[in-house]
Design a protein around this motif. Sequence first.
Motif, short mmCIF file in Angstrom:
data_model
loop_
_atom_site.label_atom_id
_atom_site.label_comp_id
_atom_site.label_asym_id
_atom_site.label_seq_id
_atom_site.Cartn_x
_atom_site.Cartn_y
_atom_site.Cartn_z
N ASP A 1 0.83 -1.20 0.00
CA ASP A 1 0.00 0.00 0.00
C ASP A 1 0.87 1.25 0.00
N ASN A 2 0.23 2.41 0.07
CA ASN A 2 0.90 3.71 0.17
C ASN A 2 1.75 4.03 -1.05
N LEU A 3 1.41 3.43 -2.21
CA LEU A 3 2.22 3.60 -3.41
C LEU A 3 2.25 5.05 -3.91
N PRO A 4 1.13 5.79 -3.92
CA PRO A 4 1.19 7.19 -4.38
C PRO A 4 2.19 8.04 -3.60
N LEU A 5 2.22 7.88 -2.27
CA LEU A 5 3.16 8.66 -1.47
C LEU A 5 4.59 8.24 -1.75
N LEU A 6 4.82 6.93 -1.92
CA LEU A 6 6.16 6.46 -2.24
C LEU A 6 6.65 7.06 -3.56
N GLN A 7 5.78 7.08 -4.56
CA GLN A 7 6.15 7.65 -5.84
C GLN A 7 6.42 9.15 -5.74
N GLN A 8 5.60 9.83 -4.94
CA GLN A 8 5.79 11.27 -4.74
C GLN A 8 7.14 11.57 -4.11
N LYS A 9 7.62 10.67 -3.24
CA LYS A 9 8.89 10.88 -2.55
C LYS A 9 10.08 10.33 -3.34
N GLY A 10 9.86 9.86 -4.55
CA GLY A 10 10.96 9.44 -5.40
C GLY A 10 11.23 7.95 -5.45
N PHE A 11 10.41 7.14 -4.78
CA PHE A 11 10.61 5.69 -4.78
C PHE A 11 9.88 5.06 -5.96
N ALA A 12 10.50 4.04 -6.54
CA ALA A 12 9.87 3.25 -7.60
C ALA A 12 9.93 1.78 -7.19
N VAL A 13 8.80 1.09 -7.29
CA VAL A 13 8.70 -0.32 -6.91
C VAL A 13 8.34 -1.13 -8.15
N ASP A 14 9.14 -2.17 -8.43
CA ASP A 14 8.93 -2.98 -9.63
C ASP A 14 7.54 -3.62 -9.67
N ALA A 15 7.13 -4.17 -8.55
CA ALA A 15 5.85 -4.88 -8.50
C ALA A 15 5.18 -4.60 -7.16
N ALA A 16 4.13 -3.79 -7.19
CA ALA A 16 3.42 -3.46 -5.96
C ALA A 16 2.44 -4.55 -5.57
N LYS A 17 2.13 -5.44 -6.50
CA LYS A 17 1.26 -6.58 -6.20
C LYS A 17 1.59 -7.72 -7.15
N GLY A 18 1.21 -8.93 -6.74
CA GLY A 18 1.47 -10.09 -7.59
C GLY A 18 1.24 -11.38 -6.83
N THR A 19 1.66 -12.50 -7.40
CA THR A 19 1.50 -13.82 -6.78
C THR A 19 2.83 -14.57 -6.84
N VAL A 20 3.00 -15.48 -5.90
CA VAL A 20 4.20 -16.32 -5.84
C VAL A 20 3.75 -17.77 -5.71
N GLU A 21 4.24 -18.62 -6.58
CA GLU A 21 3.89 -20.04 -6.54
C GLU A 21 4.68 -20.76 -5.45
N PRO A 22 4.15 -21.84 -4.88
CA PRO A 22 4.89 -22.61 -3.87
C PRO A 22 6.25 -23.04 -4.39
N GLY A 23 7.29 -22.84 -3.57
CA GLY A 23 8.63 -23.19 -3.96
C GLY A 23 9.36 -22.10 -4.72
N ARG A 24 8.71 -20.94 -4.89
CA ARG A 24 9.30 -19.84 -5.65
C ARG A 24 9.55 -18.63 -4.76
N VAL A 25 10.43 -17.75 -5.24
CA VAL A 25 10.71 -16.48 -4.57
C VAL A 25 10.57 -15.36 -5.59
N LYS A 26 9.82 -14.33 -5.23
CA LYS A 26 9.64 -13.17 -6.10
C LYS A 26 10.52 -12.03 -5.58
N ARG A 27 11.39 -11.52 -6.45
CA ARG A 27 12.25 -10.39 -6.10
C ARG A 27 11.56 -9.09 -6.52
N ILE A 28 11.41 -8.19 -5.57
CA ILE A 28 10.76 -6.90 -5.83
C ILE A 28 11.83 -5.82 -5.77
N GLY A 29 12.19 -5.28 -6.92
CA GLY A 29 13.19 -4.23 -6.96
C GLY A 29 12.64 -2.90 -6.49
#
Length: 279
Positions: free
Chosen positions: A208-236
């Motif tokens: 959450d809080n993505l609009p404020l993060l963007q306003q302050k200069g932060f960029a997030v690769d994936a603000a939402k998504g799914t991860v399958e069992p046995g997997r790891v999702k890297r969020i830059g």
Amino acid sequence: VNSCCQVQNTSTLTLRYSMHLDSLSPTRDRDQQKLPAFLTSSSQRTESVGTQNYSGLSVFSVFPTEGELVAGKSQDFVVTFSPDHESLYYSDQLKVVLFGKKVAHEIQLKGAARDHPMFVEGGVPLDVPVESLAVTSPVSPREAPKGGNVLPHKTLNGELQEPVKSILLMLEYIEGGSSPVPAVTELKVGAIQTTQFASKKNVEFSLDNLPLLQQKGFAVDAAKGTVEPGRVKRIGVSWLPPADFGADDPLLVPALLTLKGDIKESYRILFMAKVVSAR
């Protein structure tokens, strides 16, 4: 959980060996008569034994514990990890001792146990790798101190619950370069695949809080998504100072990362950024 290691006898002699765990050392109590580990910095800590089981039973065990190793032969050892509560800081040291006195090898053992088949990793640790064996009950938001930095969320039953963990993401932007290069870091959202849990659900995550993060200069690769069992999702995560940013101003933006799988958990993510001068 079992893991295997192998020791080979490259000499021309038959070697009598035994396997020793630091947690079972007869001198451990004497060795602990010094400042507690949590009073020293992480760089000064030399203890090999970490979190222990509440039950008093050994976290790690090894088989076989002793025997003879014929010249030119090898021996497989099975190390069993048997934790009885959640912790990321189980550790021990396994020593291969020859003839009852000569330490031939030292093997560092580390383990982590989680209550649920999902996790978040990354950032700067805000907890300590030294735990009390006392069993305590979590403090509810109602009992939390007034004015405290608590970000409760609603569970699937609609009840308020404090985030299970806080994670600090520190980003340092280096000024003075010919072209701006953003500061970068990452979070990891994982789903554990295990026979212990009957459900094979994917883990859903959202920040959450993505609009404020963007306003302050932060960029997030994936603000939402799914991860399958046995997997790891890297969020830059990256950061560039916004035009109105003062280099001397502290920047700290909190956000809530929510995971949904067999249960619902939230993590308090603290986005901290600063500008440093190039040397």
